[in-house]
Every structure is written in structure tokens, then in C-alpha cells.
Design a protein around this motif. Structure first.
Motif, PDB file in Angstrom:
ATOM      1  N   SER A 122       7.793   8.822   5.589  1.00 41.56           N
ATOM      2  CA  SER A 122       7.160   9.990   4.964  1.00 41.56           C
ATOM      3  C   SER A 122       5.717  10.150   5.432  1.00 41.56           C
ATOM      4  CB  SER A 122       7.196   9.854   3.436  1.00 41.56           C
ATOM      5  OG  SER A 122       6.424  10.865   2.833  1.00 41.56           O
ATOM      6  N   ASP A 123       5.419  11.258   6.095  1.00 41.02           N
ATOM      7  CA  ASP A 123       4.049  11.538   6.528  1.00 41.02           C
ATOM      8  C   ASP A 123       3.132  11.810   5.338  1.00 41.02           C
ATOM      9  OD1 ASP A 123       4.640  11.265   9.196  1.00 41.02           O
ATOM     10  OD2 ASP A 123       5.098  13.396   9.485  1.00 41.02           O
ATOM     11  N   ALA A 124       3.703  12.317   4.254  1.00 34.77           N
ATOM     12  CA  ALA A 124       2.884  12.697   3.107  1.00 34.77           C
ATOM     13  C   ALA A 124       2.273  11.503   2.400  1.00 34.77           C
ATOM     14  CB  ALA A 124       3.708  13.511   2.106  1.00 34.77           C
ATOM     15  N   LEU A 125       2.776  10.290   2.654  1.00 36.78           N
ATOM     16  CA  LEU A 125       2.233   9.106   2.004  1.00 36.78           C
ATOM     17  C   LEU A 125       1.186   8.399   2.864  1.00 36.78           C
ATOM     18  CD1 LEU A 125       5.398   7.545   0.337  1.00 36.78           C
ATOM     19  CD2 LEU A 125       3.661   9.042  -0.661  1.00 36.78           C
ATOM     20  N   SER A 126       0.865   8.984   4.006  1.00 34.02           N
ATOM     21  CA  SER A 126      -0.205   8.438   4.841  1.00 34.02           C
ATOM     22  C   SER A 126      -1.358   9.426   4.862  1.00 34.02           C
ATOM     23  CB  SER A 126       0.314   8.182   6.262  1.00 34.02           C
ATOM     24  OG  SER A 126       0.757   9.392   6.847  1.00 34.02           O
ATOM     25  N   GLY A 127      -2.504   8.989   5.355  1.00 35.52           N
ATOM     26  CA  GLY A 127      -3.638   9.887   5.455  1.00 35.52           C
ATOM     27  C   GLY A 127      -4.204  10.319   4.122  1.00 35.52           C
ATOM     28  N   GLU A 140       0.829  -1.207   0.000  1.00 35.96           N
ATOM     29  CA  GLU A 140       0.000   0.000   0.000  1.00 35.96           C
ATOM     30  C   GLU A 140       0.862   1.256   0.000  1.00 35.96           C
ATOM     31  OE1 GLU A 140      -3.283   0.785  -0.182  1.00 35.96           O
ATOM     32  OE2 GLU A 140      -3.606  -1.312  -0.724  1.00 35.96           O
ATOM     33  N   LEU A 141       1.963   1.214   0.736  1.00 37.12           N
ATOM     34  CA  LEU A 141       2.852   2.368   0.806  1.00 37.12           C
ATOM     35  C   LEU A 141       3.488   2.659  -0.550  1.00 37.12           C
ATOM     36  CD1 LEU A 141       4.013   4.343   2.984  1.00 37.12           C
ATOM     37  CD2 LEU A 141       5.979   2.799   3.109  1.00 37.12           C
ATOM     38  N   VAL A 142       3.951   1.598  -1.223  1.00 40.93           N
ATOM     39  CA  VAL A 142       4.559   1.780  -2.544  1.00 40.93           C
ATOM     40  C   VAL A 142       3.502   2.258  -3.533  1.00 40.93           C
ATOM     41  CG1 VAL A 142       5.738   0.624  -4.448  1.00 40.93           C
ATOM     42  CG2 VAL A 142       6.347   0.062  -2.094  1.00 40.93           C
ATOM     43  N   ARG A 143       2.284   1.719  -3.435  1.00 36.13           N
ATOM     44  CA  ARG A 143       1.215   2.208  -4.311  1.00 36.13           C
ATOM     45  C   ARG A 143       0.964   3.688  -4.069  1.00 36.13           C
ATOM     46  NH1 ARG A 143      -4.812  -0.271  -5.275  1.00 36.13           N
ATOM     47  NH2 ARG A 143      -5.021  -0.237  -3.017  1.00 36.13           N
ATOM     48  N   ASP A 155      15.385   2.744   0.546  1.00 34.57           N
ATOM     49  CA  ASP A 155      14.304   3.459  -0.140  1.00 34.57           C
ATOM     50  C   ASP A 155      12.965   3.205   0.563  1.00 34.57           C
ATOM     51  OD1 ASP A 155      16.062   4.349  -2.145  1.00 34.57           O
ATOM     52  OD2 ASP A 155      15.810   2.490  -3.255  1.00 34.57           O
ATOM     53  N   LEU A 156      12.704   1.947   0.906  1.00 30.65           N
ATOM     54  CA  LEU A 156      11.454   1.614   1.591  1.00 30.65           C
ATOM     55  C   LEU A 156      11.353   2.337   2.930  1.00 30.65           C
ATOM     56  CD1 LEU A 156      11.036  -2.228   0.952  1.00 30.65           C
ATOM     57  CD2 LEU A 156       9.738  -0.358  -0.079  1.00 30.65           C
ATOM     58  N   GLN A 157      12.469   2.441   3.638  1.00 26.35           N
ATOM     59  CA  GLN A 157      12.433   3.124   4.933  1.00 26.35           C
ATOM     60  C   GLN A 157      12.098   4.600   4.765  1.00 26.35           C
ATOM     61  OE1 GLN A 157      12.663   1.426   7.895  1.00 26.35           O
ATOM     62  NE2 GLN A 157      11.831   3.382   8.598  1.00 26.35           N
ATOM     63  N   GLY A 181       0.407  18.982  12.011  1.00 20.98           N
ATOM     64  CA  GLY A 181       1.712  19.298  12.569  1.00 20.98           C
ATOM     65  C   GLY A 181       2.583  20.065  11.604  1.00 20.98           C
ATOM     66  N   SER A 182       3.564  20.711  12.125  1.00 19.10           N
ATOM     67  CA  SER A 182       4.437  21.511  11.275  1.00 19.10           C
ATOM     68  C   SER A 182       5.781  20.847  11.024  1.00 19.10           C
ATOM     69  CB  SER A 182       4.675  22.886  11.925  1.00 19.10           C
ATOM     70  OG  SER A 182       5.233  22.716  13.219  1.00 19.10           O
ATOM     71  N   ASP A 183       6.098  19.815  11.824  1.00 19.82           N
ATOM     72  CA  ASP A 183       7.374  19.144  11.664  1.00 19.82           C
ATOM     73  C   ASP A 183       7.204  17.918  10.791  1.00 19.82           C
ATOM     74  OD1 ASP A 183       9.693  17.429  13.888  1.00 19.82           O
ATOM     75  OD2 ASP A 183       9.942  18.291  11.882  1.00 19.82           O
ATOM     76  N   LYS A 184       7.234  18.130   9.498  1.00 17.43           N
ATOM     77  CA  LYS A 184       6.993  17.047   8.545  1.00 17.43           C
ATOM     78  C   LYS A 184       8.316  16.563   7.977  1.00 17.43           C
ATOM     79  CE  LYS A 184       2.504  18.773   6.991  1.00 17.43           C
ATOM     80  NZ  LYS A 184       2.531  20.058   7.668  1.00 17.43           N
ATOM     81  N   ARG A 185       8.402  15.269   7.745  1.00 19.04           N
ATOM     82  CA  ARG A 185       9.557  14.725   7.032  1.00 19.04           C
ATOM     83  C   ARG A 185       9.371  14.954   5.548  1.00 19.04           C
ATOM     84  NH1 ARG A 185       8.011  10.879  10.777  1.00 19.04           N
ATOM     85  NH2 ARG A 185       9.536  10.399  12.398  1.00 19.04           N
ATOM     86  N   LYS A 186      10.450  15.024   4.853  1.00 18.36           N
ATOM     87  CA  LYS A 186      10.369  15.247   3.414  1.00 18.36           C
ATOM     88  C   LYS A 186       9.974  13.977   2.700  1.00 18.36           C
ATOM     89  CE  LYS A 186      13.657  19.062   3.186  1.00 18.36           C
ATOM     90  NZ  LYS A 186      14.894  19.560   2.575  1.00 18.36           N
ATOM     91  N   THR A 187       9.129  14.126   1.680  1.00 23.81           N
ATOM     92  CA  THR A 187       8.737  13.001   0.850  1.00 23.81           C
ATOM     93  C   THR A 187       9.778  12.786  -0.235  1.00 23.81           C
ATOM     94  OG1 THR A 187       6.465  13.660   1.186  1.00 23.81           O
ATOM     95  CG2 THR A 187       6.882  12.111  -0.608  1.00 23.81           C
TER      96      THR A 187
END
Length: 400
Positions: A125-130, A15-18, A118-120, A382-388
Motif C-alpha cells: 500500500s502506497d498510502a501507508l508510506s510517506g 512501523e507499517l502496522v502502526r 494481510d501484512l503483504q 503518481g496516478s497508479d496507486k494500489r488500494k489501501t
């Protein structure tokens, strides 16, 4: 049977890779069975379709293994072989194995390589959830509940057939199989009790079959992209009526006519009757209107965008109603409903709600019913996001 912890981790990684490929603008399918004569041979974890230019189309299959002992080299050879057998343009492996020599081997053989590092990064990445989507397992669960309530497998078997056509018959044949599924699912949606689980489940399947048909038509349109418009429409009409092999179908008809003339009493007259009935049935297929719409939309990237929008609608956490799709998507879906002789108003009455803009992957709207709980978009919390990881470029082999 419940999935093992390892199996559940693997499904989550798929699902994450998709999500990554969807966010990058690709059309993506998960869990496709590769069949021959109705027998399942193997499964394809992920199938990715890209349209990068008027004539450029690219299909890539990806094998995904999130295991302690992933057997990465074996998976590389396996997916490369499957890609060759089904004649797709690209192959890839997503694996927890970090050995540099495997990445080099993959590069040498033109295989996309997504390793453990790469998978890690994707997992971090928060941007790939939600993304307000059902997982493949949640989607299948909804459909299974409807089938189980009827003590059958009609819906599951049909959508498996439609998805299987993607693997080795992508193009006109796949589009025709998707249209058959679309007609079944849309009829189920309009015949179910409004706003019921059955109506919504059939609606999701209707959107998904339409998405696959749009992507398959887009792929098929590349063959005649530079031809005059009238010729392109004629070619698409034949594709809708005959599938991928128009000449083969006509050759079979000629052979049948010759056999009837040769071996049956009054063979010439019977052969003429067969031809007339066959021609009449073909002409009864209302292919002209749909073919014109497909060709018009495929002149740009609109048909590809519609495919992505419909895929998103199918998996949206809150099912989008027909009336709240964007104009292009609603127009194409309406053309399919007309082709299948299904009432647009009745389909639109299956479930209702209000649209809400969604900052997720491709497609314009999601829908939240007045009494539904909004699913928070974690990418905005949140404002502290990891980069995608950067979105892949067009025809780029190493995407991460």
C-alpha cells in the motif's frame, strides 16, 4: 549494536502496522516496556487505544513478528496471557504465518489476527508510506544523541518510565506519571538554546508526554461520564492529586496519623501537623483548572483527538511549533504548561516555522521551516496507486 537484517525487517513491519492503525484513527504507541518494581519483564510491540463512544474505550496490545519462522502459535498464547495480566480489552498478533488453522484458533479465543497475506497487502500500500513521520528508532536516536552529549540517560529513562505506565497503570496513575515527564521535558525545552537539537528533542518529548496524558485522562473520564459535571470535576481533581487510588492514599494517611498518636510523645499534636502539611501540599497542586478543562474536552471526542494530534506532532519529520498547533491542542498543551508553571511564550520560542497542511494521519498540521526541504508525500505521487486496506471499524476484531 547494529540490528540484524531480520531485526531491521521486523522494526519496519512494526512501523507499517502502526501507520495502518494511525491512519484508521487510533491512538498508537510502539515499544512499551512492561515493568514491575522497576524491573523490565517483557516488552509490548504495539499498544492501541480506541474511543468509540461516550462510555466505550478499548485497549489492544499487538505482538508483531516478521520472521521466516515466526512461532505464531506461541505468540498467540503469549500475547493473550499478557493481555490478561495487564487487564486490557484486546490482544492481537501480526505474523508472516498464513496457516488457516491459526486464524481460526485466534478467532476462537478473541485474538486479532493479521497474517502474512494481510501484512503483504499493507506492504504493497502506497498510502501507508510517506506520512512525514520519524520512525520509533529515529525518534529514540534523537533523544539518545541529547543524552549522550550530556553523558547521561535522564531523558531516555523518563520517557521509558512514562511509556511503561501505559501498560499496567493506564488512567489516573499513568496521567500523573506523564505529567511528571511533561514538566521535566518542557523545562528542558525552555532552558535549551533556541532552535537547538536539545530544544527540539525536548519539545518532541513534551508533545509525547502530553499526548499520553491526554489519552490517559480520556480513559479515566469514562468512569464518571454520566455523573453531574461538578462531581466529574471533583473526581478528576482527586485523580490528578492522588492518582488512581484516592481512598487508598487517605487510608494510608489515617494509618500514619494513628501510629504517630500511639507511639510518639505528643503524638496527637504531631499527627495534626502531619495532616495539615499533607493537606496543604495537596491543595497547592493547581488541579482545579486542569480538571475542568479535561472534563470539558472529554464530553466529546476532543480529548482523544488532541492525544492523536500531539502524538503526530511529536513524531512529525519537521517539528511543529506551539503557535502552529490547532486551537484545541494548543489550549490543552497551554493548560499543562500552566499546571507545570512553565511560561507559554518561552516554550513557544523554542523553535519556529510555518505550518503546512498535511494529508497524513490524525492531527491537522505539520511544519516546514523556510530552509527545510519538504518531505514528499508518496501517497500523492503518481496516478497508479494500489488500494489501501479498509480502515477498521469500531470494536472490530478482524481488522484486515
Amino acid at each position: 549494536m547494529m540490528a540484524t537484517a531480520s531485526g531491521a525487517k521486523g522494526l519496519k513491519t512494526e512501523e507499517l502496522v502502526r501507520a495502518y492503525f494511525l491512519r484508521a484513527g487510533f491512538f498508537v504507541m510502539r515499544g512499551i516496556e512492561l515493568r514491575h518494581d522497576g524491573v523490565e519483564l517483557t516488552d509490548i510491540d504495539m499498544w492501541v487505544y480506541e474511543r468509540s463512544a461516550t462510555l466505550a474505550r478499548r485497549r489492544t496490545i499487538i505482538d508483531i513478528k516478521d520472521k521466516r519462522t515466526p512461532q505464531a502459535a506461541e505468540r498467540l498464547f503469549f500475547v493473550k496471557g499478557v493481555a490478561s495480566v495487564i487487564s486490557v480489552e484486546g490482544a492481537g498478533v501480526a505474523t508472516t504465518d498464513n496457516r488457516p488453522m491459526l486464524r481460526e484458533l485466534a478467532r476462537k479465543h478473541g485474538v486479532l489476527w493479521i497474517d502474512g497475506a494481510d501484512l503483504q497487502r499493507l506492504k504493497d500500500s502506497d498510502a501507508l508510506s510517506g506520512l512525514n513521520r520519524l520512525t520509533e528508532e529515529e525518534f529514540n536516536g534523537e533523544i539518545a544523541d541529547i543524552d549522550n552529549a550530556r553523558n547521561g540517560r535522564v531523558l531516555r529513562d523518563k520517557i521509558d518510565e512514562v511509556k511503561s505506565a501505559i501498560a499496567d497503570r493506564f488512567g489516573p496513575s499513568c496521567a500523573n506519571t506523564a505529567l511528571e515527564g511533561f514538566q521535566l521535558f518542557a523545562r528542558e525545552a525552555v532552558n535549551a538554546h533556541p532552535a537547538s537539537a536539545a530544544a527540539r528533542g525536548a519539545g518532541r518529548l513534551t508533545y509525547l508526554a502530553a499526548a499520553i496524558a491526554a489519552a490517559a485522562f480520556d480513559f479515566a473520564s469514562a468512569d464518571t461520564a454520566l455523573r453531574p459535571s461538578a462531581e466529574r470535576v471533583r473526581h478528576m481533581i482527586d485523580a490528578i492529586r492522588f492518582g488512581a487510588n484516592t481512598e487508598g492514599a487517605l487510608a494510608n494517611l489515617r494509618w500514619t496519623e494513628a501510629a504517630i498518636r500511639e507511639y510518639l510523645p505528643n503524638g496527637a499534636g504531631l499527627a495534626q501537623v502531619v495532616r495539615e502539611k499533607f493537606t496543604a501540599e495537596l491543595n497547592a497542586v493547581p488541579a482545579e483548572g486542569l480538571a475542568e478543562i479535561v472534563i470539558r474536552l472529554s464530553n466529546s471526542e476532543k480529548l482523544f483527538s488532541i492525544a492523536k494530534s500531539l502524538e503526530k506532532a511529536a513524531y512529525a519529520s519537521h517539528l511543529v511549533s506551539f503557535d502552529h498547533l490547532d486551537a484545541d491542542t494548543k489550549g490543552f498543551l497551554g493548560a499543562l504548561l500552566d499546571f507545570a508553571n512553565i511560561s507559554r511564550p518561552k516554550f513557544a520560542e523554542g523553535w519556529t516555522g510555518r505550518p503546512q497542511a498535511d494529508a497524513g494521519v490524525s492531527g491537522r498540521f505539520m511544519e516546514v521551516k523556510n530552509d527545510d526541504r519538504k518531505v514528499p508525500d508518496k501517497s500523492e505521487e503518481g496516478s497508479d496507486k494500489r488500494k489501501t486496506p479498509p480502515a477498521p471499524g469500531k470494536n472490530q476484531r478482524r481488522l484486515l
